[in-house]
Design a protein around this motif. Sequence first.
Motif, PDB file in Angstrom:
ATOM      1  N   LEU A  79      -8.359   5.580   1.989  1.00 40.73           N
ATOM      2  CA  LEU A  79      -7.067   5.384   2.653  1.00 40.73           C
ATOM      3  C   LEU A  79      -6.517   3.977   2.456  1.00 40.73           C
ATOM      4  O   LEU A  79      -5.361   3.709   2.782  1.00 40.73           O
ATOM      5  CB  LEU A  79      -7.200   5.680   4.158  1.00 40.73           C
ATOM      6  CG  LEU A  79      -7.608   7.106   4.521  1.00 40.73           C
ATOM      7  CD1 LEU A  79      -7.724   7.251   6.029  1.00 40.73           C
ATOM      8  CD2 LEU A  79      -6.614   8.118   3.963  1.00 40.73           C
ATOM      9  N   ASP A  80      -7.350   3.060   1.939  1.00 41.29           N
ATOM     10  CA  ASP A  80      -6.870   1.702   1.668  1.00 41.29           C
ATOM     11  C   ASP A  80      -5.892   1.685   0.500  1.00 41.29           C
ATOM     12  O   ASP A  80      -5.086   0.753   0.372  1.00 41.29           O
ATOM     13  CB  ASP A  80      -8.049   0.770   1.353  1.00 41.29           C
ATOM     14  CG  ASP A  80      -8.949   0.564   2.553  1.00 41.29           C
ATOM     15  OD1 ASP A  80      -8.471   0.757   3.690  1.00 41.29           O
ATOM     16  OD2 ASP A  80     -10.133   0.215   2.362  1.00 41.29           O
ATOM     17  N   HIS A  81      -5.958   2.690  -0.358  1.00 41.41           N
ATOM     18  CA  HIS A  81      -5.052   2.754  -1.502  1.00 41.41           C
ATOM     19  C   HIS A  81      -3.712   3.302  -1.025  1.00 41.41           C
ATOM     20  O   HIS A  81      -3.650   4.353  -0.396  1.00 41.41           O
ATOM     21  CB  HIS A  81      -5.634   3.669  -2.574  1.00 41.41           C
ATOM     22  CG  HIS A  81      -4.918   3.580  -3.901  1.00 41.41           C
ATOM     23  ND1 HIS A  81      -3.628   4.033  -4.087  1.00 41.41           N
ATOM     24  CD2 HIS A  81      -5.315   3.071  -5.092  1.00 41.41           C
ATOM     25  CE1 HIS A  81      -3.263   3.814  -5.327  1.00 41.41           C
ATOM     26  NE2 HIS A  81      -4.269   3.231  -5.962  1.00 41.41           N
ATOM     27  N   PRO A  82      -2.604   2.601  -1.299  1.00 42.76           N
ATOM     28  CA  PRO A  82      -1.312   3.097  -0.826  1.00 42.76           C
ATOM     29  C   PRO A  82      -0.905   4.379  -1.537  1.00 42.76           C
ATOM     30  O   PRO A  82      -1.289   4.621  -2.688  1.00 42.76           O
ATOM     31  CB  PRO A  82      -0.346   1.952  -1.165  1.00 42.76           C
ATOM     32  CG  PRO A  82      -0.995   1.232  -2.303  1.00 42.76           C
ATOM     33  CD  PRO A  82      -2.477   1.343  -2.058  1.00 42.76           C
ATOM     34  N   THR A  83      -0.129   5.183  -0.849  1.00 44.30           N
ATOM     35  CA  THR A  83       0.451   6.348  -1.508  1.00 44.30           C
ATOM     36  C   THR A  83       1.436   5.883  -2.578  1.00 44.30           C
ATOM     37  O   THR A  83       1.852   4.719  -2.610  1.00 44.30           O
ATOM     38  CB  THR A  83       1.203   7.231  -0.500  1.00 44.30           C
ATOM     39  OG1 THR A  83       2.303   6.482   0.046  1.00 44.30           O
ATOM     40  CG2 THR A  83       0.287   7.677   0.627  1.00 44.30           C
ATOM     41  N   THR A  84       1.808   6.793  -3.461  1.00 48.07           N
ATOM     42  CA  THR A  84       2.772   6.443  -4.512  1.00 48.07           C
ATOM     43  C   THR A  84       4.078   5.967  -3.900  1.00 48.07           C
ATOM     44  O   THR A  84       4.683   4.988  -4.369  1.00 48.07           O
ATOM     45  CB  THR A  84       3.026   7.667  -5.404  1.00 48.07           C
ATOM     46  OG1 THR A  84       1.786   8.098  -5.965  1.00 48.07           O
ATOM     47  CG2 THR A  84       3.996   7.329  -6.527  1.00 48.07           C
ATOM     48  N   THR A  85       4.515   6.640  -2.834  1.00 50.51           N
ATOM     49  CA  THR A  85       5.759   6.251  -2.171  1.00 50.51           C
ATOM     50  C   THR A  85       5.642   4.864  -1.569  1.00 50.51           C
ATOM     51  O   THR A  85       6.546   4.026  -1.711  1.00 50.51           O
ATOM     52  CB  THR A  85       6.114   7.264  -1.065  1.00 50.51           C
ATOM     53  OG1 THR A  85       6.250   8.561  -1.658  1.00 50.51           O
ATOM     54  CG2 THR A  85       7.412   6.896  -0.370  1.00 50.51           C
ATOM     55  N   ARG A  86       4.531   4.602  -0.883  1.00 50.91           N
ATOM     56  CA  ARG A  86       4.323   3.290  -0.274  1.00 50.91           C
ATOM     57  C   ARG A  86       4.187   2.209  -1.332  1.00 50.91           C
ATOM     58  O   ARG A  86       4.725   1.100  -1.181  1.00 50.91           O
ATOM     59  CB  ARG A  86       3.071   3.339   0.610  1.00 50.91           C
ATOM     60  CG  ARG A  86       2.669   2.002   1.235  1.00 50.91           C
ATOM     61  CD  ARG A  86       3.762   1.442   2.102  1.00 50.91           C
ATOM     62  NE  ARG A  86       3.378   0.154   2.656  1.00 50.91           N
ATOM     63  CZ  ARG A  86       4.243  -0.771   3.021  1.00 50.91           C
ATOM     64  NH1 ARG A  86       5.547  -0.572   2.893  1.00 50.91           N
ATOM     65  NH2 ARG A  86       3.831  -1.916   3.513  1.00 50.91           N
ATOM     66  N   PHE A  87       3.486   2.501  -2.408  1.00 54.12           N
ATOM     67  CA  PHE A  87       3.310   1.518  -3.474  1.00 54.12           C
ATOM     68  C   PHE A  87       4.662   1.130  -4.080  1.00 54.12           C
ATOM     69  O   PHE A  87       4.921  -0.048  -4.334  1.00 54.12           O
ATOM     70  CB  PHE A  87       2.395   2.091  -4.559  1.00 54.12           C
ATOM     71  CG  PHE A  87       2.175   1.163  -5.726  1.00 54.12           C
ATOM     72  CD1 PHE A  87       1.275   0.121  -5.643  1.00 54.12           C
ATOM     73  CD2 PHE A  87       2.883   1.343  -6.905  1.00 54.12           C
ATOM     74  CE1 PHE A  87       1.079  -0.740  -6.719  1.00 54.12           C
ATOM     75  CE2 PHE A  87       2.693   0.492  -7.981  1.00 54.12           C
ATOM     76  CZ  PHE A  87       1.791  -0.552  -7.888  1.00 54.12           C
ATOM     77  N   SER A  88       5.523   2.112  -4.296  1.00 49.20           N
ATOM     78  CA  SER A  88       6.849   1.830  -4.859  1.00 49.20           C
ATOM     79  C   SER A  88       7.645   0.928  -3.929  1.00 49.20           C
ATOM     80  O   SER A  88       8.339   0.006  -4.389  1.00 49.20           O
ATOM     81  CB  SER A  88       7.611   3.136  -5.101  1.00 49.20           C
ATOM     82  OG  SER A  88       6.948   3.932  -6.060  1.00 49.20           O
ATOM     83  N   ALA A  89       7.551   1.181  -2.620  1.00 44.93           N
ATOM     84  CA  ALA A  89       8.267   0.348  -1.652  1.00 44.93           C
ATOM     85  C   ALA A  89       7.713  -1.070  -1.628  1.00 44.93           C
ATOM     86  O   ALA A  89       8.474  -2.048  -1.549  1.00 44.93           O
ATOM     87  CB  ALA A  89       8.180   0.977  -0.263  1.00 44.93           C
ATOM     88  N   MET A  90       6.383  -1.194  -1.698  1.00 40.18           N
ATOM     89  CA  MET A  90       5.766  -2.523  -1.717  1.00 40.18           C
ATOM     90  C   MET A  90       6.185  -3.309  -2.959  1.00 40.18           C
ATOM     91  O   MET A  90       6.470  -4.514  -2.890  1.00 40.18           O
ATOM     92  CB  MET A  90       4.241  -2.389  -1.673  1.00 40.18           C
ATOM     93  CG  MET A  90       3.702  -1.852  -0.373  1.00 40.18           C
ATOM     94  SD  MET A  90       1.926  -1.408  -0.478  1.00 40.18           S
ATOM     95  CE  MET A  90       1.191  -3.039  -0.688  1.00 40.18           C
ATOM     96  N   LEU A  91       6.235  -2.636  -4.100  1.00 44.54           N
ATOM     97  CA  LEU A  91       6.630  -3.290  -5.343  1.00 44.54           C
ATOM     98  C   LEU A  91       8.089  -3.724  -5.286  1.00 44.54           C
ATOM     99  O   LEU A  91       8.439  -4.840  -5.675  1.00 44.54           O
ATOM    100  CB  LEU A  91       6.399  -2.341  -6.514  1.00 44.54           C
ATOM    101  CG  LEU A  91       6.659  -2.890  -7.920  1.00 44.54           C
ATOM    102  CD1 LEU A  91       5.776  -4.101  -8.187  1.00 44.54           C
ATOM    103  CD2 LEU A  91       6.394  -1.809  -8.967  1.00 44.54           C
TER     104      LEU A  91
END
Length: 235
Positions: A79-91
């Motif tokens: 669960l430490d790995h962000p979802t694809t949606t969350r990763f895109s927002a973080m980037l």
Amino acid sequence: MPARGQSGRKLRLWSIRTSWSTVGDGEFFCPDCGGDRNYRRRTGRRRFALLGVPLLPRGFAGPVVECAACRTRFGTEVLDHPTTTRFSAMLRDAVHTVALAVLAAGGTSSRTVTLTAATIVRSAGYEDCTEEQLITLVEALAADTGRMPRAYGPAPSSGPCGVSLAIELHEALEPLAPHLAPAGRDSILLQGATIALADGPYIPAEREVLTTVGTALRLGADDTARLLAAARTPS
């Protein structure tokens, strides 16, 4: 030859069976599926079973994260790995923060600089970003209204501008860095360098900001210096 009526496999008289219970759910990035999936967080009770009948308790199992699609179970660290949606927002937010930091350090008087910054931020995902929006945010920061303003919503107060910039950069980049490939970390730094160089060589304040970006991205000092020098070299 096995006796008549036997399958040839040894009958197992006893085993350890686990009864699973769901204690939570959500969405995660499933390593086996290779994409965002729903999950169930589960805990289990182990029991000693005789002839398939659970008898004596043998402790607890889990917790585990079970993919609702492929049913694979993982440790909770997945669960430490962000979802694809969350990763895109973080980037997207990381690039936006770097652009604002570079503009705050170098100024917004050059149309070439603000246009370059807006183009980079739009490419990162803020499709409606304009030069005017970036300039307004930088002016608010320069007026010492608090920490670097967010694109949406109020920002809490903080200390001096330079400290605020460093805090914002670390908060935006450090959680993202472990999930980026080396090329991805390089790309964020180079995008900041592109903005800084749009109106000429780096000024000391811009270089300081970009050095902070490199540190927050877990780039070594030598790698940061190499990338900043490479950005100055015409292709």
